[in-house]
Design a protein around this motif. Structure first.
Motif, PDB file in Angstrom:
ATOM      1  N   VAL A  45      45.977  33.728  46.341  1.00 20.39           N
ATOM      2  CA  VAL A  45      45.619  32.365  45.935  1.00 20.39           C
ATOM      3  C   VAL A  45      46.547  31.501  45.960  1.00 20.39           C
ATOM      4  O   VAL A  45      47.750  31.656  45.213  1.00 20.39           O
ATOM      5  CB  VAL A  45      44.706  32.269  44.578  1.00 20.39           C
ATOM      6  CG1 VAL A  45      44.390  31.006  44.525  1.00 20.39           C
ATOM      7  CG2 VAL A  45      43.647  33.283  44.415  1.00 20.39           C
ATOM      8  N   TYR A  46      46.548  30.524  46.542  1.00 21.71           N
ATOM      9  CA  TYR A  46      47.681  29.437  46.835  1.00 21.71           C
ATOM     10  C   TYR A  46      47.354  28.050  45.951  1.00 21.71           C
ATOM     11  O   TYR A  46      46.297  27.612  46.350  1.00 21.71           O
ATOM     12  CB  TYR A  46      47.839  28.992  48.126  1.00 21.71           C
ATOM     13  CG  TYR A  46      48.541  30.143  49.171  1.00 21.71           C
ATOM     14  CD1 TYR A  46      47.987  31.318  49.302  1.00 21.71           C
ATOM     15  CD2 TYR A  46      49.816  29.968  49.674  1.00 21.71           C
ATOM     16  CE1 TYR A  46      48.926  32.278  50.192  1.00 21.71           C
ATOM     17  CE2 TYR A  46      50.567  30.890  50.077  1.00 21.71           C
ATOM     18  CZ  TYR A  46      50.012  32.008  50.541  1.00 21.71           C
ATOM     19  OH  TYR A  46      50.757  33.008  51.104  1.00 21.71           O
ATOM     20  N   TYR A  47      48.244  27.774  45.329  1.00 21.56           N
ATOM     21  CA  TYR A  47      48.134  26.512  44.151  1.00 21.56           C
ATOM     22  C   TYR A  47      49.045  25.523  44.683  1.00 21.56           C
ATOM     23  O   TYR A  47      50.324  25.569  44.965  1.00 21.56           O
ATOM     24  CB  TYR A  47      48.098  27.076  42.763  1.00 21.56           C
ATOM     25  CG  TYR A  47      47.369  27.929  42.161  1.00 21.56           C
ATOM     26  CD1 TYR A  47      47.577  29.441  42.441  1.00 21.56           C
ATOM     27  CD2 TYR A  47      46.167  27.688  41.897  1.00 21.56           C
ATOM     28  CE1 TYR A  47      46.786  30.417  41.983  1.00 21.56           C
ATOM     29  CE2 TYR A  47      45.213  28.444  41.292  1.00 21.56           C
ATOM     30  CZ  TYR A  47      45.744  30.110  41.339  1.00 21.56           C
ATOM     31  OH  TYR A  47      44.744  30.754  40.928  1.00 21.56           O
ATOM     32  N   CYS A  48      48.646  24.219  44.715  1.00 26.49           N
ATOM     33  CA  CYS A  48      49.362  23.086  44.997  1.00 26.49           C
ATOM     34  C   CYS A  48      50.002  22.680  43.439  1.00 26.49           C
ATOM     35  O   CYS A  48      49.294  22.820  42.467  1.00 26.49           O
ATOM     36  CB  CYS A  48      48.646  21.984  45.485  1.00 26.49           C
ATOM     37  SG  CYS A  48      49.455  20.483  45.717  1.00 26.49           S
ATOM     38  N   TYR A  49      50.796  22.229  43.285  1.00 29.60           N
ATOM     39  CA  TYR A  49      51.822  21.706  42.190  1.00 29.60           C
ATOM     40  C   TYR A  49      52.527  20.448  42.446  1.00 29.60           C
ATOM     41  O   TYR A  49      53.051  20.205  43.166  1.00 29.60           O
ATOM     42  CB  TYR A  49      52.755  22.839  41.931  1.00 29.60           C
ATOM     43  CG  TYR A  49      54.027  22.312  40.616  1.00 29.60           C
ATOM     44  CD1 TYR A  49      55.127  22.054  41.177  1.00 29.60           C
ATOM     45  CD2 TYR A  49      53.462  22.187  39.287  1.00 29.60           C
ATOM     46  CE1 TYR A  49      55.970  21.571  40.059  1.00 29.60           C
ATOM     47  CE2 TYR A  49      54.284  21.985  38.374  1.00 29.60           C
ATOM     48  CZ  TYR A  49      55.408  21.734  38.791  1.00 29.60           C
ATOM     49  OH  TYR A  49      56.530  21.139  37.861  1.00 29.60           O
ATOM     50  N   ALA A 101      49.063  36.684  43.863  1.00 30.78           N
ATOM     51  CA  ALA A 101      48.305  37.764  44.407  1.00 30.78           C
ATOM     52  C   ALA A 101      47.843  38.501  43.236  1.00 30.78           C
ATOM     53  O   ALA A 101      48.149  38.579  42.045  1.00 30.78           O
ATOM     54  CB  ALA A 101      49.190  38.577  45.471  1.00 30.78           C
ATOM     55  N   PRO A 102      46.662  39.339  43.511  1.00 30.64           N
ATOM     56  CA  PRO A 102      46.083  40.281  42.353  1.00 30.64           C
ATOM     57  C   PRO A 102      47.167  40.961  41.705  1.00 30.64           C
ATOM     58  O   PRO A 102      47.799  41.783  42.518  1.00 30.64           O
ATOM     59  CB  PRO A 102      44.953  41.150  43.134  1.00 30.64           C
ATOM     60  CG  PRO A 102      44.842  40.235  44.418  1.00 30.64           C
ATOM     61  CD  PRO A 102      45.869  39.436  44.808  1.00 30.64           C
ATOM     62  N   GLY A 103      47.000  41.154  40.298  1.00 33.71           N
ATOM     63  CA  GLY A 103      48.062  42.160  39.536  1.00 33.71           C
ATOM     64  C   GLY A 103      49.499  41.458  39.632  1.00 33.71           C
ATOM     65  O   GLY A 103      50.305  42.373  39.272  1.00 33.71           O
ATOM     66  N   LYS A 104      49.524  40.360  40.089  1.00 38.18           N
ATOM     67  CA  LYS A 104      51.278  39.767  40.145  1.00 38.18           C
ATOM     68  C   LYS A 104      51.268  38.295  39.507  1.00 38.18           C
ATOM     69  O   LYS A 104      50.225  37.669  39.491  1.00 38.18           O
ATOM     70  CB  LYS A 104      51.493  39.518  41.833  1.00 38.18           C
ATOM     71  CG  LYS A 104      51.801  41.023  42.324  1.00 38.18           C
ATOM     72  CD  LYS A 104      52.392  40.978  43.850  1.00 38.18           C
ATOM     73  CE  LYS A 104      52.556  42.181  44.356  1.00 38.18           C
ATOM     74  NZ  LYS A 104      53.204  42.096  45.733  1.00 38.18           N
ATOM     75  N   GLN A 105      52.572  37.992  39.349  1.00 39.39           N
ATOM     76  CA  GLN A 105      52.694  36.669  38.527  1.00 39.39           C
ATOM     77  C   GLN A 105      52.672  35.662  39.595  1.00 39.39           C
ATOM     78  O   GLN A 105      52.958  35.908  40.784  1.00 39.39           O
ATOM     79  CB  GLN A 105      53.974  36.771  37.970  1.00 39.39           C
ATOM     80  CG  GLN A 105      54.139  37.686  36.588  1.00 39.39           C
ATOM     81  CD  GLN A 105      55.435  37.365  35.845  1.00 39.39           C
ATOM     82  OE1 GLN A 105      56.527  37.105  36.565  1.00 39.39           O
ATOM     83  NE2 GLN A 105      55.349  37.543  34.655  1.00 39.39           N
ATOM     84  N   ARG A 106      52.506  34.599  39.259  1.00 44.75           N
ATOM     85  CA  ARG A 106      52.375  33.326  40.319  1.00 44.75           C
ATOM     86  C   ARG A 106      53.813  33.052  40.665  1.00 44.75           C
ATOM     87  O   ARG A 106      54.796  33.071  39.527  1.00 44.75           O
ATOM     88  CB  ARG A 106      51.833  32.158  39.491  1.00 44.75           C
ATOM     89  CG  ARG A 106      51.658  30.906  40.353  1.00 44.75           C
ATOM     90  CD  ARG A 106      50.930  29.749  39.559  1.00 44.75           C
ATOM     91  NE  ARG A 106      49.483  30.139  39.105  1.00 44.75           N
ATOM     92  CZ  ARG A 106      48.512  29.200  38.647  1.00 44.75           C
ATOM     93  NH1 ARG A 106      48.945  27.954  38.725  1.00 44.75           N
ATOM     94  NH2 ARG A 106      47.726  29.602  38.628  1.00 44.75           N
TER      95      ARG A 106
END
Length: 118
Positions: free
Chosen positions: A93-97, A40-45
């Protein structure tokens, strides 16, 4: 070269549902674990959900337990995230890993935006 291609993000109202899909180039059994992170904006993944291929087990962040479900499809080589009862705080923003088992390497998708707003 391994590629992760995400789809399914978008804008949804609070309480709604979205399904994210990540297509992995190659067999999903080459990776362990597979998962979804978000930022999220301003936050860690942060880790949202992971799937342990060798055990067939799953793990979830406390904030999404009971609302999100991670699954894999070996025929399509995808790892999917079903998101229900979405809240504004799920906006990110969602990221696939994918962690390649051998040779050891980490791969990330390009990210897909999920916005929960009325």
């Amino acid at each position: 070269q391994v590629q992760l291609v995400e789809s399914g993000g978008g804008l949804v109202q609070p309480g709604g549902s979205l399904r994210l899909s990540c297509e992995v180039s190659g067999s999903i059994f080459s990776f362990n674990p597979l998962g979804w992170y978000r930022q999220a904006p301003g936050k860690q993944r942060e880790l949202v959900a992971s799937f342990i291929i060798t055990h067939g087990s799953t793990d979830y962040a406390d904030s999404v337990k009971g609302r999100f479900t991670i699954s894999t499809n070996s025929a399509k080589n995808t790892v999917d995230l079903q998101m229900n009862s979405l809240k504004p705080e799920d906006t990110a923003v969602y990221y696939c890993y994918a962690a390649q088992r051998w040779p050891r390497a980490d791969y990330w998708g390009q990210g897909t935006q999920v916005t929960v707003s009325s």
